[in-house]
Structures are given as C-alpha cells and as structure tokens.
Write a protein that holds these residues in place. Structure first.
Motif, PDB file in Angstrom:
ATOM      1  N   VAL A 142       0.844  -1.199   0.000  1.00  0.00           N
ATOM      2  CA  VAL A 142       0.000   0.000   0.000  1.00  0.00           C
ATOM      3  C   VAL A 142       0.878   1.247   0.000  1.00  0.00           C
ATOM      4  O   VAL A 142       0.657   2.190  -0.771  1.00  0.00           O
ATOM      5  CB  VAL A 142      -0.944  -0.003   1.219  1.00  0.00           C
ATOM      6  CG1 VAL A 142      -1.644   1.350   1.358  1.00  0.00           C
ATOM      7  CG2 VAL A 142      -1.978  -1.118   1.095  1.00  0.00           C
ATOM      8  N   ASP A 143       1.894   1.251   0.851  1.00  0.00           N
ATOM      9  CA  ASP A 143       2.784   2.407   0.958  1.00  0.00           C
ATOM     10  C   ASP A 143       3.551   2.633  -0.340  1.00  0.00           C
ATOM     11  O   ASP A 143       3.743   3.776  -0.770  1.00  0.00           O
ATOM     12  CB  ASP A 143       3.754   2.191   2.121  1.00  0.00           C
ATOM     13  CG  ASP A 143       4.546   3.435   2.453  1.00  0.00           C
ATOM     14  OD1 ASP A 143       3.931   4.491   2.695  1.00  0.00           O
ATOM     15  OD2 ASP A 143       5.790   3.362   2.485  1.00  0.00           O
ATOM     16  N   TYR A 144       3.983   1.553  -0.977  1.00  0.00           N
ATOM     17  CA  TYR A 144       4.735   1.656  -2.231  1.00  0.00           C
ATOM     18  C   TYR A 144       3.910   2.337  -3.322  1.00  0.00           C
ATOM     19  O   TYR A 144       4.382   3.264  -3.994  1.00  0.00           O
ATOM     20  CB  TYR A 144       5.166   0.261  -2.679  1.00  0.00           C
ATOM     21  CG  TYR A 144       5.681   0.180  -4.094  1.00  0.00           C
ATOM     22  CD1 TYR A 144       6.914   0.728  -4.439  1.00  0.00           C
ATOM     23  CD2 TYR A 144       4.936  -0.453  -5.090  1.00  0.00           C
ATOM     24  CE1 TYR A 144       7.391   0.656  -5.741  1.00  0.00           C
ATOM     25  CE2 TYR A 144       5.407  -0.534  -6.387  1.00  0.00           C
ATOM     26  CZ  TYR A 144       6.632   0.019  -6.715  1.00  0.00           C
ATOM     27  OH  TYR A 144       7.096  -0.053  -8.004  1.00  0.00           O
ATOM     28  N   GLN A 161      -4.723  -5.286  -7.855  1.00  0.00           N
ATOM     29  CA  GLN A 161      -4.098  -6.010  -8.963  1.00  0.00           C
ATOM     30  C   GLN A 161      -2.768  -6.631  -8.559  1.00  0.00           C
ATOM     31  O   GLN A 161      -2.450  -7.759  -8.959  1.00  0.00           O
ATOM     32  CB  GLN A 161      -3.917  -5.066 -10.151  1.00  0.00           C
ATOM     33  CG  GLN A 161      -5.228  -4.671 -10.808  1.00  0.00           C
ATOM     34  CD  GLN A 161      -5.096  -3.473 -11.735  1.00  0.00           C
ATOM     35  OE1 GLN A 161      -4.007  -2.917 -11.911  1.00  0.00           O
ATOM     36  NE2 GLN A 161      -6.203  -3.056 -12.324  1.00  0.00           N
ATOM     37  N   GLU A 162      -1.984  -5.915  -7.761  1.00  0.00           N
ATOM     38  CA  GLU A 162      -0.691  -6.449  -7.337  1.00  0.00           C
ATOM     39  C   GLU A 162      -0.869  -7.646  -6.404  1.00  0.00           C
ATOM     40  O   GLU A 162      -0.171  -8.656  -6.537  1.00  0.00           O
ATOM     41  CB  GLU A 162       0.127  -5.360  -6.640  1.00  0.00           C
ATOM     42  CG  GLU A 162       1.514  -5.800  -6.205  1.00  0.00           C
ATOM     43  CD  GLU A 162       2.429  -6.158  -7.367  1.00  0.00           C
ATOM     44  OE1 GLU A 162       3.413  -6.891  -7.138  1.00  0.00           O
ATOM     45  OE2 GLU A 162       2.162  -5.705  -8.498  1.00  0.00           O
ATOM     46  N   LEU A 163      -1.811  -7.550  -5.469  1.00  0.00           N
ATOM     47  CA  LEU A 163      -2.041  -8.671  -4.556  1.00  0.00           C
ATOM     48  C   LEU A 163      -2.639  -9.871  -5.289  1.00  0.00           C
ATOM     49  O   LEU A 163      -2.340 -11.022  -4.950  1.00  0.00           O
ATOM     50  CB  LEU A 163      -2.946  -8.235  -3.404  1.00  0.00           C
ATOM     51  CG  LEU A 163      -2.245  -7.419  -2.312  1.00  0.00           C
ATOM     52  CD1 LEU A 163      -3.257  -6.851  -1.333  1.00  0.00           C
ATOM     53  CD2 LEU A 163      -1.216  -8.273  -1.575  1.00  0.00           C
ATOM     54  N   GLN A 164      -3.464  -9.623  -6.282  1.00  0.00           N
ATOM     55  CA  GLN A 164      -3.987 -10.731  -7.086  1.00  0.00           C
ATOM     56  C   GLN A 164      -2.845 -11.468  -7.777  1.00  0.00           C
ATOM     57  O   GLN A 164      -2.835 -12.704  -7.843  1.00  0.00           O
ATOM     58  CB  GLN A 164      -4.986 -10.203  -8.120  1.00  0.00           C
ATOM     59  CG  GLN A 164      -6.326  -9.794  -7.530  1.00  0.00           C
ATOM     60  CD  GLN A 164      -7.236  -9.144  -8.551  1.00  0.00           C
ATOM     61  OE1 GLN A 164      -6.768  -8.488  -9.492  1.00  0.00           O
ATOM     62  NE2 GLN A 164      -8.545  -9.299  -8.378  1.00  0.00           N
ATOM     63  N   VAL A 172      -9.502 -10.686  -4.020  1.00  0.00           N
ATOM     64  CA  VAL A 172      -8.841  -9.600  -3.290  1.00  0.00           C
ATOM     65  C   VAL A 172      -9.748  -8.373  -3.335  1.00  0.00           C
ATOM     66  O   VAL A 172     -10.421  -8.125  -4.345  1.00  0.00           O
ATOM     67  CB  VAL A 172      -7.468  -9.258  -3.906  1.00  0.00           C
ATOM     68  CG1 VAL A 172      -6.802  -8.110  -3.144  1.00  0.00           C
ATOM     69  CG2 VAL A 172      -6.554 -10.481  -3.922  1.00  0.00           C
ATOM     70  N   ALA A 173      -9.753  -7.614  -2.245  1.00  0.00           N
ATOM     71  CA  ALA A 173     -10.571  -6.401  -2.188  1.00  0.00           C
ATOM     72  C   ALA A 173      -9.818  -5.294  -1.461  1.00  0.00           C
ATOM     73  O   ALA A 173      -8.955  -5.563  -0.623  1.00  0.00           O
ATOM     74  CB  ALA A 173     -11.897  -6.676  -1.477  1.00  0.00           C
ATOM     75  N   CYS A 174     -10.163  -4.066  -1.803  1.00  0.00           N
ATOM     76  CA  CYS A 174      -9.554  -2.911  -1.139  1.00  0.00           C
ATOM     77  C   CYS A 174     -10.563  -1.769  -1.087  1.00  0.00           C
ATOM     78  O   CYS A 174     -11.237  -1.483  -2.081  1.00  0.00           O
ATOM     79  CB  CYS A 174      -8.294  -2.461  -1.878  1.00  0.00           C
ATOM     80  SG  CYS A 174      -7.500  -0.987  -1.181  1.00  0.00           S
TER      81      CYS A 174
END
Length: 223
Positions: A142-144, A161-164, A172-174
C-alpha cells in the motif's frame, strides 16, 4: 469565480485520472537519484525566488535541497520499480479458508493534480487459494503504490491487482477512505469531506462476501 486556467484544465480541476497506470515517460529512470535531486533543487530555488523569497535567510537556504530529497527519496519514492517491496508468499499449511482483512493501513500519498497530500486509510482483504503473504507486506505494498503522484481510484486498483498477482487469486478487495488536501485546503475548502473508493475482485463481487468484508471494516478494534 472561474479562472481561465481552470477552463483549460478541466480534468485536473475535477480530479479525474486518465490512465490506469501512472503516466511515466520512457526515460523516467535514466537519471540517478542524485542527478534528479540536483535538478529539482534548482527548480525549487527558481520557484521560491520567483515568489519573492529570500533564500539567504537561515530558514530558507536549505529548503530547495530538502524538498528535492523529499520528492525523490520519500514522497515520490514509489515511482521507481526497484523500490517495490519483496512480497514473499508462503503455502497455506494451516488451511485457513476464510478471508483475511488488514484494516486501517495508513496512507500518505500525493494528488497528481495539485501535488498536495492525500491522507487516509486502506482496508485490504483476500481469500487464500493456497498461498498467503506476510501481514506487513500488505502494508508495504500500500505504501509503495501511495508514494507517487496519484489519483485515489488508480491507487485502489493497483493495490488489488498487485495482490492478485502475488497471491495468484482473484479474491482480493480494497477500500480506501481518504482526505484530499486539494479539496480540503484550496478550491472549495471543504475540510469535512473525504473520498471513498473500492475495488472488489473474484468472490468479493458477491454480495455476501462483500458485506462480510465491509462489516469487518466497521468493527471497533481500538486496543
């Protein structure tokens, strides 16, 4: 009052993003950090002098260098792909099959339209398909993606998308809730409003799963 500059820049004034990825030139990483700092320092000096500031004053003489270093090393440090955190994954040996939620992740980003802060919190969740990731890695990702000129919609999508990709699952959800100082401190100057964005993938598109995630976000987890 509507200014001519506002009419010439409707996208920026309405805080609209035009690209799903950060708009970078092909030569974005040709210069070293030190070269960028030296160039930005001169630009900041020029801005301050144009504004009429006396750069011989003790309080101001180091400002151009401080701002340049802050831009390159800190608040825009996430632009460089080499700064992406290593997201080590592990096999889900304990067979945990429910969603994992990391909530209240602090966000400090910068609006790409006015270069003013975006401050808020992200809530991220995933359902393992056999792979898990260290909890702190979610915060680091998240910080990146936050440490760059951003729009909140893009930031939300990039995290998902990155976590997927890392977790090899669509589930994945945010959700991000943030204040934009370009709205709070200038323009309309509405200090109470905040912006909420959400991206739901896989099972989180289903009403029951999405509702469970949103209910977890509401939990009072003050310790």
């Amino acid at each position: 009052m509507i200014h001519n500059d506002d009419l010439n820049d409707p996208l920026g004034e309405n805080h609209v993003g035009t690209s799903a990825q950060n708009p970078l030139r092909s030569d974005a990483f040709d210069k070293t950090d030190e070269e960028k700092i030296a160039l930005i320092k001169k630009d900041v000096e020029s801005i301050l002098v144009t504004l009429g500031m006396d750069l011989t004053d003790d309080s101001l003489k180091g400002t151009p260098n401080r701002v340049a270093k802050m831009f390159v090393k800190e608040i825009f440090g996430g632009l460089h792909p080499n700064k992406k955190p290593n997201s080590s994954t592990f096999e889900n040996h304990y067979k945990y099959g429910e969603m994992l939620v990391e909530k209240n992740i602090t966000i400090y980003s910068t609006c790409e339209h006015h270069l003013l802060p975006i401050v808020g919190r992200a809530h991220v969740a995933y359902i393992s398909s056999g792979t898990v990731v260290g909890l702190s890695k979610m915060n680091r990702l998240v910080d990146y993606f936050a440490k760059r000129p951003q729009v909140q919609e893009r930031l939300t999508m990039q995290i998902v998308q990155e976590l997927q990709k890392v977790l090899k699952t669509e589930d994945v959800a945010c959700v991000i809730d943030a204040k934009h100082l370009c709205v709070n401190s200038r323009g309309i100057r509405d200090i109470e409003s905040s912006t909420v964005t959400a991206e739901f993938g896989g099972k989180f598109k289903e009403e029951k799963t999405r509702r469970e995630f949103l209910d977890y976000i509401k939990l009072d987890t003050t310790f």
